[in-house]
Each structure stands twice: as C-alpha cells, then as structure tokens.
Scaffold this active site. Structure first.
Site, short mmCIF file in Angstrom:
data_model
loop_
_atom_site.label_atom_id
_atom_site.label_comp_id
_atom_site.label_asym_id
_atom_site.label_seq_id
_atom_site.Cartn_x
_atom_site.Cartn_y
_atom_site.Cartn_z
CB SER A 1 -0.94 -0.05 1.19
OG SER A 1 -1.92 0.92 1.11
CG ASP B 1 -6.61 -2.51 -3.55
OD1 ASP B 1 -7.45 -2.00 -2.79
OD2 ASP B 1 -5.46 -2.05 -3.71
CG HIS C 1 -5.07 -2.83 -0.07
ND1 HIS C 1 -4.77 -1.95 -1.07
CD2 HIS C 1 -4.34 -2.45 0.99
CE1 HIS C 1 -3.89 -1.07 -0.62
NE2 HIS C 1 -3.60 -1.37 0.62
#
Ligand SMILES: *[C@@H]1O[C@H](CO)[C@@H](O)[C@H](O)[C@H]1NC(C)=O
Ligand SMILES: *[C@@H]1O[C@H](CO)[C@@H](O)[C@H](O)[C@H]1NC(C)=O
Ligand SMILES: *[C@@H]1O[C@H](CO)[C@@H](O)[C@H](O)[C@H]1NC(C)=O
Ligand SMILES: *[C@@H]1O[C@H](CO)[C@@H](O)[C@H](O)[C@H]1NC(C)=O
Ligand SMILES: *[C@@H]1O[C@H](CO)[C@@H](O)[C@H](O)[C@H]1NC(C)=O
Ligand SMILES: *[C@@H]1O[C@H](CO)[C@@H](O)[C@H](O)[C@H]1NC(C)=O
Ligand SMILES: *[C@@H]1O[C@H](CO)[C@@H](O)[C@H](O)[C@H]1NC(C)=O
Ligand SMILES: *[C@@H]1O[C@H](CO)[C@@H](O)[C@H](O)[C@H]1NC(C)=O
Ligand SMILES: *[C@@H]1O[C@H](CO)[C@@H](O)[C@H](O)[C@H]1NC(C)=O
Ligand SMILES: *[C@@H]1O[C@H](CO)[C@@H](O)[C@H](O)[C@H]1NC(C)=O
Ligand SMILES: *[C@@H]1O[C@H](CO)[C@@H](O)[C@H](O)[C@H]1NC(C)=O
Ligand SMILES: *[C@@H]1O[C@H](CO)[C@@H](O)[C@H](O)[C@H]1NC(C)=O
Length: 668
Positions: free
Chosen positions: A235, A454, A516
């Site tokens: 991320s 995601d 994610h």
C-alpha cells in the site's frame, strides 16, 4: 467450547481497563549497543507463547531500537526465524501512513493467526503459507508512534466508537456503554515526535536496522560482506519501499565500510544491499495511478460498476483540468524538487502545495465510496469484515503485552502519523519511479504484486507503473518488458493464481480474487510469488532461469474476467469501529444496547458464534512437515485458471492506506 451465559455476564462485568505495567518492558530484556553508533540501543526478548510457529524450533524476538534524534524514538520489530535454515532476510512493512505491520503479521504473510477459543481466550495457530516458510523475516512498526513503536509512554483513555485517545486518562464520561471506553498507555500522539515524510522515516529505519543487525549477527554473512535484504511493502509501502531502498543505498556510499572483523565488535555500520523489492498493491505514483481510478471503478474485470461511465469520463477529464489532481501533482513535484528535494517537510510552500494535491487527487474516490464498497475489495461492503481485526484485541491482553515486553497498548493505526504525513503532502511528492528504475539498473529484483479486487491502489495503475519503470530504466527493459506477454502464475498442480509479465529482474503480477492485502486473500499464491522473487526464478513457474535474458510470453494484456464472490456480512470490531461497524452496529452502540464479546459488538450474546458452536480446532494439524516447508515448481499448467475462489477459513484475517482515508463517520 460452549460458554454459559451467566458466566459470560459475570466476567464481562468484572473486566476492568488498565494502564500497561511499565515493568513489562524491563523484564527479561537483552540490551545491545549498535557498534556503528553507540547511541543506538536495542532491547529485545523472546515473546514466549505469543505466536505459534509451524515449528517450535523457530526463534522469535520482539524488541525496540532506540534511535537518537530530536525526540525519543523506539521502533518496534518482531523477528521470526525461517522454518528451514536460510540466509534470506526479509523486511515487511505495512503502509498507511500510520498502519502497523502487525496487520500483515497476523492477517496475511506472518507466521501465525489469532483464533477465538472462548471468552477472553485466544489461541494462535501457525499459518501454512506464512513467509517464514521461505525466509527469516522482520516485521517493523514505523514510523515512530505506529503500532508498538512509541516516543514516551503516556497514560490515557481510549474511546472506541470514535477511535480517539485522550491524554491524560480521564474519569468516566457519561457513556451508555461500559465497553466503549478503556484506559491504556499510548504514545504521546504529538505530531512533532514522529517522521512526517518518507525520507525522514527512511533514516530512522536505517538506524533501526543497523541496531537490529548488530544484535543478531547470526542471521548475517560475516562482515565485510554486505547484508542482503528483501524489502516487501504494501500500500503506502509503494512509497516507503523505493525511497527507503534508495536512501539506504546512499547510506552505503557514505558509511565507512566495516573492517573485516569476524567477531562483530567493530565500530562500524553494515552495508545493506537490496536483493529484491516487492510492492504489494502499492500506491507508488499518484499521477499514473489516480488517473486510472475512474477506469478501474467502471471497467474492471469483474463487471462491477461503482459509478456510471459518464461519471468516469467526468473524473478522467477533470484530472488534467485546472486545479485537478494532475495539475496539482505537477506543481507539488516541481516545488518539492526545487525547494525540498531531500524531503525534510520543513518548507511551508511545498507542504501546502503537496497537501493540496493530496486533496485534489482524492476527488474521484468520493464517488467510489458512494457505491458502498470497500476501497480494499470490490466484493466487500464499505465496512469490510475481512481480514478480521481480532488480533488487535488479542495483542491488548495483559499477558500478551507482557510476553512481547511492550510498555504501551497496541493500536492498529496512528492518526497522528497519518496527519503528520498529510501535512507535508508526502504522498504527492513523487520521485518514486526514477528510484525504482535506478534500483532495477543496479540489479535489484523488482516485483509488483497486485490483487485484482483492490480499488485504492488497483492493478490497472500498478501495471501502468511497472511499464513506466521499464521505460525509465531504459536499455533492454524499455523494449523487452512491454514486449513480454502475460504468462500464468502456476501456484500448484491444481490452479493458476494470476498472470505475470516478467522480463529479467522486473515483474508485474496480477493476483486473481484478491483484495488489497494479497496474502490474506490468496496466501498460497502470495507465498509462491514472494518465494520466486526472492530466489530469482521465473514468477510464472518457479523454475530457475537466466534473468539476463528471461521473459514471459503470452497475450499483451491480462484480460481474464471473473465474478465477484458473495458479499460477506459485516462484523463490528470495536477496536476498528470506523472501519468495520456498519449503520446497524453504530445504532446499536448509540442506543446502549448490545454486548461486546472478545472485542466484537453483538446485539445479544446468543449471536456470538462460540455460544452455540464448539470452537473449531482450526489448528492446521499437519502430520507431515513436507506441507509446511518448501516452494512449488511447476512442471505443467493446470486447467483451472480462475484462482482459488475463497481463502481457507482459518486464515480469514487487513490495512494499507489507513482508515484515515475513509470518510470519517461522524457520530457519538
Ligand atoms: C526469560 O527468558 C528466559 C529465556 O528466554 C525464559 O526461560 C524465562 O522464562 C523468561 N522469564 C520471563 C519472566 O519471561
Ligand atoms: C551520542 O550522543 C552523545 C550525547 O548526546 C553525542 O555527544 C554523540 O555525538 C553521539 N554519538 C553519535 C555517534 O551520534
Ligand atoms: C500510568 O498510571 C499508573 C497508575 O497511576 C502509574 O503507575 C504508571 O506509572 C503510569 N504510567 C505512565 C507511563 O505514566
Ligand atoms: C470521542 O468521544 C469522546 C467520548 O464521547 C469525546 O469526549 C471526544 O471528544 C470524542 N473525540 C472526537 C475527536 O470526536
Ligand atoms: C481511567 O483512569 C482514570 C484516572 O485514573 C479513572 O478516573 C477512570 O475511572 C478510569 N477509567 C476506566 C474506564 O477505568
Ligand atoms: C574482536 O576483534 C577485535 C579486532 O580484531 C579484537 O581486538 C577483539 O579482542 C575481538 N573481541 C572478541 C570478543 O573476540
Ligand atoms: C567502539 O566505540 C566505543 C565507544 O566509542 C569504544 O569504547 C570501543 O572500544 C570501540 N570498539 C572498537 C572495537 O573499536
Ligand atoms: C494528463 O496530461 C498528461 C500530460 O499531457 C497526459 O500524459 C495524461 O495522459 C493526461 N491524463 C489524463 C487522465 O487525461
Ligand atoms: C540533499 O542531501 C544530499 C545528501 O544526501 C546533500 O548532498 C544535499 O546537499 C542535500 N540538498 C539540500 C538542498 O539540502
Ligand atoms: C515536519 O518535520 C520537521 C522535522 O521534525 C519539522 O521541522 C516540520 O515543521 C514538520 N512539518 C510539518 C508540516 O509539520
Ligand atoms: C491496555 O492493556 C491493558 C493490559 O495491560 C488492558 O487491560 C487495557 O484494557 C488496554 N487498554 C486499551 C485501551 O486497549
Ligand atoms: C494492452 O496493453 C497495452 C500496454 O501493454 C496498452 O497500451 C493497450 O491499451 C492495452 N489494450 C487494451 C485493449 O487494454
């Protein structure tokens, strides 16, 4: 096991919030000074009983590296030895900014997961596909004040429904719910006492690593050989990874080379050489990635439209319009290059321009939120129950804090850090792609790994970033990487987990049916990709290849489509209230009804699954060690090319871009 209601109520009433005993921290610690800088001290211990690994012989250490500076910095690490002896060493970083790497540890690629055993009773179970299967691994909570990292322990009161901590501790407010407030010990939550840019964070972690490396020479080649490290980050790690790697490399040039003294007592630092850099659903470059958000929201491979094609066109056009994300990013980049190239965060004009870019670039995201889906998974509701936050409650048990040696309570995200980074507009400052290209040209293996459900750092953007890296790297990469076609990622003899484009040391993997935090959704696929990247083999098959010439072949685009799985029911974890609790749960909390069991809010205790069911013996009872070690090398291509539909239940366990990015639920 089944718990009787009477006992349940009794115990709930007796539960009482406490501060963390500061003695936990001094008990049984080994303290080491870093040879390179005597002011850096490492205090560590074995966290006995806190996390069950696949083999009991695997050593674990939890500790804090005290890094000197203008403010007190104590960076936390949790080290886990690999299942089989190896000289591979991997660092894992979650994102945020402000997210703890314990998220990955307990819900994704770490050695164990937390399961409920009864009332206030938890157990950890070893995870089959934890990355300790292939490497020694260090999970680091950074920057300062994130997770178990802290500046100065401070007593306070936490209000769960708005995730707010008040310092100092205050007497009970008139809350309807006894569960909604608890005392605890936290960081100062002062924005001045943490890093506020990725560059600052990189230096602190470099010192931290030097301390760690000096304390654990048994995991390193003897000096003066450089230490070879794999850095994997998720991320916001799309920024941390490239910038940390580049700054550590600069430190290598500056630091005196350790003289050859096998006994490790020289006063010098170790050279840290990156073997591979893995970026999992990373937000690497706003300009490339945000421009593709409307396309992903409306033309993804699941046929899910978060909003209309007209709205997508509107946001795509707006991107480059006056005051739009693109223009603001270019202004931020040119100002920071001219006035704050080293990312100090001290130049007001740069901070403001970049913060404005952050704002403008979130524009299209608001429309996605309106669709009521999780930004981390197209298939989940906005209050995403997966991966489960159970481990946050587990880590706050007094016995667990004592085993780890923590002087503070555990928190999953630090809004202090999030806002400190936001104040400098760090995310918008760019400069990451040229750094990745530079690392690639220095021989570092670069692996982009993106789950295809995601939204927030989606694979359309990730793929575009990988192509731009190849372009900026030049040479063979410029032509051969885009020319390489997509090959299947063969996970085992029964299924294909995704598709990969690879040329030499650069690869882009799209993982099917993953949100994610890829390893939480598709643990086996994530592990095989990790293992292949750190070994330097074909990401498609795991076979050894000559990376000087190897490239995948197949179609130029990854076009496999699939259906979204059924939407899961929400679960209200009170320690992640704003992320996980939906409107019903919020109303329940506001009305003062409901009961909290093991950190989850239920309308009544009868809804607690263990009330009626026996705690599943989820312990992966393995009779053969073969299933807990080793990586797969493909010899043929299986037929099933849809990825594994659902991750195994016991492993259902999330966070990269912090909760803070979600709109704040304004109530209580
Ligand atoms: C201290 O560490 C030793 C060795 O790791 C262990 O045997 C002992 O139980 C620990 N004591 C406490 C109080 O944690
Ligand atoms: C260590 O700290 C002392 C006192 O703050 C300072 O004088 C010294 O320069 C520091 N040494 C290093 C190597 O940073
Ligand atoms: C927190 O409060 C307790 C009880 O008053 C006290 O013993 C402890 O030292 C305090 N901790 C900190 C970090 O101030
Ligand atoms: C959070 O809730 C508590 C208790 O109701 C309140 O005192 C505090 O001001 C709230 N904080 C924020 C930031 O809303
Ligand atoms: C928290 O600590 C304060 C001060 O010590 C005390 O007045 C209050 O009752 C405590 N709250 C809880 C929920 O234990
Ligand atoms: C380590 O090496 C240094 C330099 O070669 C030597 O002076 C020192 O005595 C050695 N220390 C130990 C503990 O062996
Ligand atoms: C390292 O530095 C410390 C303090 O500066 C000194 O006491 C020690 O002798 C040095 N050790 C070596 C091996 O040079
Ligand atoms: C925005 O403008 C840049 C530079 O002209 C261009 O490369 C990019 O494709 C444009 N992006 C969008 C979303 O229109
Ligand atoms: C940025 O840092 C480098 C060393 O890392 C230094 O040489 C340079 O002077 C710095 N630039 C500015 C503008 O401070
Ligand atoms: C960022 O951190 C630096 C160093 O601590 C500080 O001087 C600066 O004021 C901070 N920037 C902001 C916007 O708070
Ligand atoms: C902090 O940890 C203590 C255990 O040492 C626990 O009793 C308390 O409830 C925790 N507080 C919070 C806010 O998590
Ligand atoms: C296929 O991929 C190339 C880049 O490799 C891109 O330029 C092109 O637009 C893609 N085609 C489609 C139909 O998406």
């Amino acid at each position: 096991m089944v718990v009787l209601l009477s006992r349940l109520l009794l115990l709930t009433a007796a539960a009482c919030a406490q501060f963390v005993d500061q003695e936990y921290h001094s008990r049984n610690f080994t303290v080491v000074k870093s040879p390179g800088n005597r002011n850096v001290t490492v205090a560590y211990k074995e966290p006995l009983g806190a996390c069950k690994t696949a083999f009991s012989s695997q050593k674990q250490y939890t500790g804090w590296v005290n890094v000197p500076g203008d403010f007190s910095t104590n960076l936390f690490f949790w080290f886990v030895e690999a299942r089989e002896k190896t000289d591979k060493l991997t660092i894992w970083l979650n994102g945020g900014p402000g997210s703890s790497s314990m998220y990955g540890f307990f819900t994704g690629n770490g050695p164990c997961a937390v399961v409920e055993k009864g009332l206030d009773r938890y157990e950890t179970v070893a995870r089959d596909w934890g990355w300790d299967r292939g490497s020694n691994i260090i999970f680091i909570d950074q920057p300062n004040q994130v997770g178990f990292s802290y500046d100065t322990p401070s007593n306070g009161t936490m209000f769960f429904p708005n995730s707010t901590v008040l310092l100092p501790a205050s007497a009970d407010e008139s809350t309807k719910n006894p569960w909604s407030v608890a005392n605890g010990t936290f960081s100062s939550m002062n924005q001045q006492f943490t890093a506020n840019t990725t560059e600052q964070a990189a230096f602190a972690v470099w010192h931290m690593l030097q301390g760690f490396l000096s304390a654990f020479p048994q995991y390193l080649p003897p000096p003066p050989q450089p230490v070879s490290i794999n850095l994997f980050a998720e991320s916001y790690g799309g920024r941390y990874g490239p910038i940390f790697a580049d700054i550590w490399d600069e430190q290598n040039q500056m630091a005196p080379v350790a003289p050859a003294a096998a006994n490790q007592t020289t006063n010098s630092t170790r050279q840290i050489q990156l073997a591979s850099l893995g970026i999992v659903n990373g937000c690497v470059d706003q300009e490339i990635q945000q421009a593709l958000s409307p396309k992903f929201a409306t033309a993804n491979t699941y046929g899910f439209k978060a909003y209309s094609d007209e709205a997508a066109k509107f946001y795509t056009d707006k991107f480059n319009s006056s005051g739009g994300c693109g223009e603001r990013l270019r202004r931020c980049a040119s100002l920071s290059a001219a006035l704050d190239v080293n990312g100090t965060g001290t130049v007001d004009g740069v901070n403001q321009a970049c913060q404005r870019a952050n704002r403008a670039c979130q524009d299209a995201d608001m429309n996605y939120f309106a669709a009521g889906r999780s930004v981390y998974d197209l298939a989940s509701p906005a209050n995403d129950p997966f991966p489960p936050y159970r481990f946050v409650d587990y880590l706050n048990q007094g016995s667990v804090l004592a085993a780890i040696g923590s002087p503070i309570n555990y928190t999953l995200t630090s809004s202090t850090v999030y806002f400190a980074f936001d104040a400098t507009g760090d995310l918008s400052r760019g400069q990451t792609i040229p750094r990745v290209a530079k690392l690639l040209n220095k021989g570092v293996r670069i692996g982009f790994i993106y789950g295809d459900r995601d939204y927030i750092c989606n694979w359309f953007g990730g793929e575009a970033v990988s192509l731009e890296v190849a372009k900026q790297a030049g040479g063979q990469y410029m032509t051969q990487f885009p020319a390489a076609g997509y090959s299947p990622i063969i996970v085992n003899s029964s299924y294909i987990g995704g598709e990969v484009r690879q040329f030499g040391n650069l690869s882009f993997s799209r993982v099917f049916q993953a949100g994610h935090s890829v390893a939480s959704y598709q643990p086996e696929t994530a592990f095989q990709i990790f293992s292949r990247l750190t070994t330097g083999s074909s990401v498609s098959t795991g076979k050894p290849v000559d990376l000087g010439t190897y490239g995948t072949s197949g179609p130029a685009n990854s076009t496999t489509t699939a259906k979204l799985p059924k939407m899961p029911d929400t679960v209200c974890y009170i320690r992640a209230f704003q992320d996980s609790c939906d409107k019903n749960a919020q109303n329940l909390a506001a009305s003062g009804d409901g009961v909290v069991i093991n950190g989850v809010l239920y309308s009544s205790s009868a809804d607690w699954p263990l009330m009626t069911k026996t705690a599943a013996s989820e312990t992966a009872t393995k009779t053969s060690t073969a299933t807990l070690t080793g990586a797969y090398t493909a010899t043929s291509t299986p037929k099933n090319s849809a990825g594994k539909a659902n991750p195994p239940l016991a492993l259902h366990i999330t966070l990269l871009l912090g909760a803070a990015l979600l709109p704040v639920i304004d109530w209580i």
